[in-house]
Enzyme design. Structure first.
Site, PDB file in Angstrom:
ATOM      1  N   ALA A 162       0.909  -1.202  -0.133  1.00  0.00           N
ATOM      2  CA  ALA A 162      -0.064   0.123  -0.038  1.00  0.00           C
ATOM      3  C   ALA A 162       0.948   1.323  -0.067  1.00  0.00           C
ATOM      4  CB  ALA A 162      -1.082  -0.060   1.197  1.00  0.00           C
ATOM      5  N   HIS A 163       0.032   2.435  -0.161  1.00  0.00           N
ATOM      6  CA  HIS A 163       0.946   3.675  -0.105  1.00  0.00           C
ATOM      7  C   HIS A 163       1.743   4.138   0.951  1.00  0.00           C
ATOM      8  CE1 HIS A 163      -3.135   6.067   1.395  1.00  0.00           C
ATOM      9  NE2 HIS A 163      -2.650   5.022   2.302  1.00  0.00           N
ATOM     10  N   ASN A 164       2.892   4.545   0.869  1.00  0.00           N
ATOM     11  CA  ASN A 164       3.715   5.195   1.833  1.00  0.00           C
ATOM     12  C   ASN A 164       4.541   3.981   2.510  1.00  0.00           C
ATOM     13  OD1 ASN A 164       1.205   7.223   1.905  1.00  0.00           O
ATOM     14  ND2 ASN A 164       3.373   8.196   1.673  1.00  0.00           N
TER      15      ASN A 164
END
Length: 341
Positions: free
Chosen positions: A238-240
């Protein structure tokens, strides 16, 4: 088909040759399926009994196993590592033609290094930079201003969104998607409001990513995959998320947003890891692990109930469901005993 003299192979592998160095090796095979021309390897002494039936022209083994050899042998300290290296030497994976397919669509502002290969129906958008010896497979998409380092290869139908950076000598298998929007939304009285994902994905050097894996771009900061990381098929990152150098991620792993994983970790298949927390260096999570809290000490971590016959599992599940009640009853008994004393 590649071929090499056993003596030359031994030299390249820094192995000690025992037997005829003029034997021609044409491939690598398992002990059970090897025939004349093949070289195989033995990692575990329990397979010594199979050497008499093995038809390979040569076997990679340790010094301790050499007295049991029935054919030519290459003696090394680590047969499995040597297997990996000799498989690279005798690799039969088709090599791409170093050309640009007529049906490829390449923007005039894209920069291509020397010996770049772009397959049929691939799309290279404006501002893209491809390093020397980059291979873009058929049907790939590389979005605006993305950079792919020298020697990296994308197999067919890989999608690279805009502003993505991929390092040198990376390998990305088919149908993987790098840089799609992360799962970012705000709730307005029951309605979901999309948060544009403005970060990037930064991938280091020597990274390998399996098929059908997705790595989302960051919301504001970047999603970062360190040098030497290996990621198996069908993983969701997922993001980050930040993954440290030389960490290995097995198939089907799900990582929630803003997770930070250290270096030299190993994440077992189908594990699920919560977001907004850290896992330190040199952590191993065994298969199907559910990681809900930060891990601050190196080591091996597991969760879940291993496979049991259904009747046994049902009893175990019932006990787990009642463990809180049993704990309360036990504490009550302890209080009574203490009062009697």
């Amino acid at each position: 088909m590649p071929s090499i003299r056993l003596a030359d192979l031994a030299e390249q592998l820094d192995a000690e040759l025992h037997g005829d160095g003029d034997i021609v090796i044409t491939g690598v095979a398992s002990m059970q399926s090897a025939t004349t021309g093949h070289i195989t390897f033995m990692v575990n002494p329990k397979y010594r009994e199979h050497l008499g039936l093995c038809q390979a022209s040569a076997v990679v083994m340790t010094q301790d196993d050499l007295p049991f050899a029935k054919s030519a042998a290459l003696v090394v300290k680590n047969p499995y590592l040597t297997y990996a290296r000799m498989a690279q030497i005798l690799d039969t994976t088709p090599q791409p033609a170093q050309n640009i397919a007529p049906s490829a669509v390449i923007d005039a502002t894209a920069t291509l290094g020397s010996n770049v290969s772009v397959g049929a129906n691939a799309v290279i958008e404006s501002g893209v930079q491809l390093g020397d010896n980059v291979v873009i497979g058929a049907g790939c998409f590389v979005g605006k201003n993305s950079k792919i380092g020298a020697g990296s290869r994308l197999w067919a139908n890989v999608t690279i969104y805009h502003d993505i950076q991929i390092g040198e000598n990376c390998l990305i298998q088919s149908s993987t998607v790098i840089g799609a929007d992360g799962f970012g939304y705000a709730n307005d009285r029951g309605n979901w409001v999309k948060i544009p994902q403005l970060g990037r994905v930064i991938i280091g050097d020597r990274v390998e990513i399996g098929a059908c894996t997705t790595i989302d771009r960051g919301a504001l900061d970047d999603t970062v995959i360190g040098n030497g990381v290996i990621i198996d098929n069908q993983c969701q990152i997922a993001h980050n998320v930040v993954i440290g150098d030389n960490t290995a991620v097995a198939g089907g792993v799900i990582m929630a947003g803003s997770l930070k994983i250290g270096r030299y970790c190993m994440i077992g298949g189908a594990s699920v890891i919560n977001g907004h927390m850290e896992i330190c260096d040199k952590v191993t999570v065994t298969g199907m692990g559910m990681v809900m809290r930060p891990i601050t000490e190196p080591g091996v971590y597991s969760s879940g109930i291993p496979l049991q016959p259904n009747k046994v599992w049902r009893k175990t599940a019932a006990l787990v469901m009642n463990i809180d009640d049993m704990s309360k009853r036990l504490k009550a008994i302890e209080r009574k005993v203490n009062q009697q004393d």
